[in-house]
Enzyme design. Structure first.
Site, PDB file in Angstrom:
ATOM      1  N   TYR A  48       2.762  97.965 137.678  1.00 32.70           N
ATOM      2  CA  TYR A  48       2.643  99.329 138.213  1.00 32.70           C
ATOM      3  C   TYR A  48       1.218  99.858 138.008  1.00 32.70           C
ATOM      4  CZ  TYR A  48       3.032 104.387 138.505  1.00 32.70           C
ATOM      5  OH  TYR A  48       2.808 105.713 138.820  1.00 32.70           O
TER       6      TYR A  48
HETATM    7  P1  NAD Z   1       9.361 109.922 143.203  1.00 34.65           P
HETATM    8  O1  NAD Z   1       9.959 108.554 143.188  1.00 34.65           O
HETATM    9  O2  NAD Z   1      10.238 111.070 142.856  1.00 34.65           O
HETATM   10  O3  NAD Z   1       8.690 110.191 144.621  1.00 34.65           O
HETATM   11  C1  NAD Z   1       8.180 109.159 145.428  1.00 34.65           C
HETATM   12  C2  NAD Z   1       8.753 109.318 146.830  1.00 34.65           C
HETATM   13  O4  NAD Z   1       8.189 108.296 147.667  1.00 34.65           O
HETATM   14  C3  NAD Z   1      10.270 109.146 146.896  1.00 34.65           C
HETATM   15  O5  NAD Z   1      10.874 110.273 147.509  1.00 34.65           O
HETATM   16  C4  NAD Z   1      10.468 107.890 147.728  1.00 34.65           C
HETATM   17  O6  NAD Z   1      11.628 107.938 148.550  1.00 34.65           O
HETATM   18  C5  NAD Z   1       9.188 107.842 148.555  1.00 34.65           C
HETATM   19  N1  NAD Z   1       8.854 106.478 148.978  1.00 34.65           N
HETATM   20  C6  NAD Z   1       8.929 105.348 148.246  1.00 34.65           C
HETATM   21  N2  NAD Z   1       8.556 104.290 148.984  1.00 34.65           N
HETATM   22  C7  NAD Z   1       8.227 104.778 150.210  1.00 34.65           C
HETATM   23  C8  NAD Z   1       7.764 104.174 151.402  1.00 34.65           C
HETATM   24  N3  NAD Z   1       7.577 102.844 151.466  1.00 34.65           N
HETATM   25  N4  NAD Z   1       7.520 104.937 152.472  1.00 34.65           N
HETATM   26  C9  NAD Z   1       7.720 106.285 152.420  1.00 34.65           C
HETATM   27  N5  NAD Z   1       8.179 106.918 151.309  1.00 34.65           N
HETATM   28  C10 NAD Z   1       8.417 106.167 150.222  1.00 34.65           C
HETATM   29  O7  NAD Z   1       8.101 109.865 142.223  1.00 34.65           O
HETATM   30  P2  NAD Z   1       7.215 111.027 141.570  1.00 34.65           P
HETATM   31  O8  NAD Z   1       7.486 111.030 140.135  1.00 34.65           O
HETATM   32  O9  NAD Z   1       7.346 112.261 142.364  1.00 34.65           O
HETATM   33  O10 NAD Z   1       5.756 110.412 141.771  1.00 34.65           O
HETATM   34  C11 NAD Z   1       4.940 110.746 142.877  1.00 34.65           C
HETATM   35  C12 NAD Z   1       3.638 109.947 142.776  1.00 34.65           C
HETATM   36  O11 NAD Z   1       2.969 110.264 141.560  1.00 34.65           O
HETATM   37  C13 NAD Z   1       3.854 108.434 142.771  1.00 34.65           C
HETATM   38  O12 NAD Z   1       2.791 107.849 143.479  1.00 34.65           O
HETATM   39  C14 NAD Z   1       3.765 108.072 141.315  1.00 34.65           C
HETATM   40  O13 NAD Z   1       3.357 106.736 141.129  1.00 34.65           O
HETATM   41  C15 NAD Z   1       2.725 109.070 140.833  1.00 34.65           C
HETATM   42  N6  NAD Z   1       2.808 109.366 139.403  1.00 34.65           N
HETATM   43  C16 NAD Z   1       3.894 110.026 138.910  1.00 34.65           C
HETATM   44  C17 NAD Z   1       3.943 110.323 137.549  1.00 34.65           C
HETATM   45  C18 NAD Z   1       5.108 111.056 136.945  1.00 34.65           C
HETATM   46  O14 NAD Z   1       5.102 111.284 135.729  1.00 34.65           O
HETATM   47  N7  NAD Z   1       6.116 111.460 137.703  1.00 34.65           N
HETATM   48  C19 NAD Z   1       2.877 109.955 136.697  1.00 34.65           C
HETATM   49  C20 NAD Z   1       1.802 109.282 137.259  1.00 34.65           C
HETATM   50  C21 NAD Z   1       1.762 109.015 138.601  1.00 34.65           C
END
Ligand code: NAD
Length: 353
Positions: free
Chosen positions: A173
């Site tokens: 990741y």
């Molecule tokens: P989440 O899983 O709730 O949201 C991601 C969304 O992307 C989901 O709704 C999913 O259905 C959609 N998705 C996945 N694959 C897809 C595709 N191929 N095409 C279109 N849509 C797709 O995650 P989150 O926690 O809201 O994270 C959002 C972003 O922030 C991500 O990139 C994650 O890596 C990054 N991030 C999150 C955190 C955290 O603590 N939540 C920390 C660091 C980075």
């Protein structure tokens, strides 16, 4: 989707604050962070298109609930589709003259990426490349990329500053997010895209992903089950409240809009709080917010998990005016009130006791 033909009329009137409402594409719009971002952009008068595949990483019904409030707004459009579908992206980016894209769609999670590194790279790297290619072909020229604190790898020299190499990620990741950042730089260099990569530090709050520690622990506590604590409880995370992340993304949008007027720009900033909290302390503070006595079950450390995250937020403050406001206890209180609105309280635990 597909019939707005907004290229014909890219200039919209200013809103009450004198700011021209923007047209923003948010990928991953139905997710935890994406749905909060949509709500906020709509509340400040922007027009928002969300792209989401409702993938099965966690139940799609949860994502439908996340995005439901935004969908009630007349300025919200939802496109259900996959980031890796270049034809879909070409159509969308041709039809609408977006001002910027906020790219949050991903296959998140350290441990799942160890179980299925191919899927992680397919969505996070090939998917990001697919978006960059479509933006190269059709525009827009401004992108915010949702990166992660995990790119720093295993470090003791806190706080983490953005110009450290980030070349030793310890999970697929983390490697996929660092690769995404590097691809963004490549497209900035080759094709004049303006990009701001935002390294989020453990985001929490209402709608938090069910696989993440705070939400998972809350669920277990509500069910009277012990919490699996990996390691001795001394690992620490810089927890960041989701409203502060949304504020940072909004500031980032303003920065990229302002700074790219004369020439393309590229930069990376941390969005964290610079205030790491140990796992043991987190459990105690979450238990207080939920008013439940937890039972814990110690397990060996998990491969791929770093022992510490701690953002330096100096660059984000200086560059984009990021100013986090919600501390861990206040954020946990807000999370707890959201959580108890949708979870039955266990019978044996008296509220307030
Ligand atoms: P989440 O899983 O709730 O949201 C991601 C969304 O992307 C989901 O709704 C999913 O259905 C959609 N998705 C996945 N694959 C897809 C595709 N191929 N095409 C279109 N849509 C797709 O995650 P989150 O926690 O809201 O994270 C959002 C972003 O922030 C991500 O990139 C994650 O890596 C990054 N991030 C999150 C955190 C955290 O603590 N939540 C920390 C660091 C980075």
């Amino acid at each position: 989707m597909g019939n707005d033909h907004d290229h014909a009329n890219p200039v919209t009137p200013t809103d009450g604050d004198g700011r021209r409402p923007a047209r923003i594409l948010v990928t991953g719009a139905a997710g935890f962070i994406g749905s909060h971002l949509c709500d906020h952009l709509l509340s400040r008068g922007d027009r928002v298109w969300g792209l989401d595949s409702f993938d099965s990483f966690y139940p799609p019904e949860i994502k439908r609930q996340n995005i439901a409030p935004a969908l009630r707004h007349p300025s919200m459009r939802l496109v259900e589709g996959d980031l890796r579908d270049g034809v879909l992206l070409d159509g969308l980016l041709s039809d609408i003259a977006f001002d910027a894209v906020v790219h949050l769609a991903a296959r998140p999670g350290v441990r799942p990426s160890i179980d299925d590194p191919n899927l992680c790279f397919d969505v996070n790297v090939t998917g990001t490349l697919s978006l960059l290619e479509a933006m190269r072909r059709r525009g827009p020229r401004r992108l915010l990329f949702g990166s992660s604190s995990s790119v720093y790898g295993e470090r003791k020299d806190a706080p983490f500053v953005e110009d450290t190499a980030g070349d030793r990620p310890i999970s697929p990741y983390a490697a996929s997010k660092r690769t995404g950042e590097m691809l963004c730089y490549t497209f900035h260099h080759l094709y004049d895209l303006s990009v701001l990569s935002l390294r989020f530090f453990t985001v929490f709050g209402p709608r938090q992903r069910p696989d993440l520690a705070i939400h998972k622990f809350a669920r277990l506590m509500a069910n009277g089950e012990p919490l699996p604590l990996y390691g001795d409880g001394s690992s620490a995370r810089d927890y960041t409240y989701v409203d502060d992340i949304v504020n940072g993304i909004t500031r980032g949008l303003e920065w990229v809009e302002r700074e790219s007027r004369d020439a393309p720009v590229y930069d990376v900033v941390n969005l964290g709080r610079s205030d790491p909290v140990t796992l043991s302390d987190l459990v105690a503070r979450l238990a207080r917010a939920l008013e439940i006595e937890p039972a814990v079950h110690h397990l060996p450390e998990q491969p791929g998990d770093v022992s510490l995250t701690c953002a330096s937020d100096a660059k984000a403050r200086d560059l984009i005016g990021y100013a986090p406001e919600v501390g861990l206890d206040e954020g946990l209180r807000r999370f707890a009130s959201w959580f108890w609105e949708r979870t039955p309280r266990p019978e044996k635990v008296a509220a307030g006791g």
